[in-house]
Design a protein around this motif. Structure first.
Motif, PDB file in Angstrom:
ATOM      1  N   ARG A   1     -47.942 -36.400  21.881  1.00  0.00           N
ATOM      2  CA  ARG A   1     -47.049 -35.652  22.766  1.00  0.00           C
ATOM      3  C   ARG A   1     -47.097 -34.180  22.389  1.00  0.00           C
TER       4      ARG A   1
ATOM      5  N   ASP B   1     -45.368 -39.853  19.006  1.00  0.00           N
ATOM      6  CA  ASP B   1     -44.053 -40.450  19.219  1.00  0.00           C
ATOM      7  C   ASP B   1     -43.990 -41.850  18.609  1.00  0.00           C
TER       8      ASP B   1
ATOM      9  N   ARG C   1     -48.029 -30.456  18.565  1.00  0.00           N
ATOM     10  CA  ARG C   1     -48.418 -31.812  18.917  1.00  0.00           C
ATOM     11  C   ARG C   1     -47.867 -32.762  17.859  1.00  0.00           C
TER      12      ARG C   1
ATOM     13  N   GLU D   1     -48.144 -42.469  20.714  1.00  0.00           N
ATOM     14  CA  GLU D   1     -48.743 -41.634  21.759  1.00  0.00           C
ATOM     15  C   GLU D   1     -48.624 -40.166  21.336  1.00  0.00           C
TER      16      GLU D   1
END
Length: 133
Positions: free
Chosen positions: A49, A43, A40, A47
């Motif tokens: 991702r 970005d 994980r 967020e």
């Protein structure tokens, strides 16, 4: 003319070999490599991702591709190997975390991972253990 005949023979033999090679790969349970390492990261838009890599071999450094600018903060090791996690993008320096198969880690700053065979990381074993029983 001879070149055309040679090329045609080569293409015909290649056509015969390719389907067989694909079938043998499908039958081989190891064609997928070591498994999958999930990670994980955040970005550029802040967020969360999820990224993944499918390592093909042990003793190789893999960059967490999407985590070079913003390091991965969590990792899940779904491979058959031990994953040694590094803050550096080239598996350099001191490792940040070591995950056995199936383990997870959080609060990391991970950019690369080195895979080692799981049997090499079982810890110290007493060679005289069998003699005592």
């Amino acid at each position: 003319m001879r070149l055309r005949t040679t090329a045609a023979a080569f293409l015909a033999s290649l056509a015969l070999v390719l389907p067989t090679a694909g079938q043998s790969l499908a039958a081989d349970p190891h064609h997928d490599g070591l498994g999958v390492l999930y990670y994980r990261f955040t970005d550029g838009d802040e967020e969360d991702r999820t990224g993944q890599i499918r390592p093909g071999d042990n003793d190789t450094c893999y960059q967490l591709t999407h985590a070079q600018r913003h390091p991965a903060f969590a990792v899940k090791n779904d491979t058959e190997s031990v994953a040694v996690i590094f803050r550096d993008g080239h598996c350099g320096g001191q490792s940040e975390e070591t995950l056995r198969p199936g383990e997870r880690a959080y609060n990391l700053n991970a950019r690369s991972v080195l895979f080692k065979p799981a049997h090499e990381h079982h810890g110290h074993q007493d060679d005289d253990w069998d003699d005592d029983h």
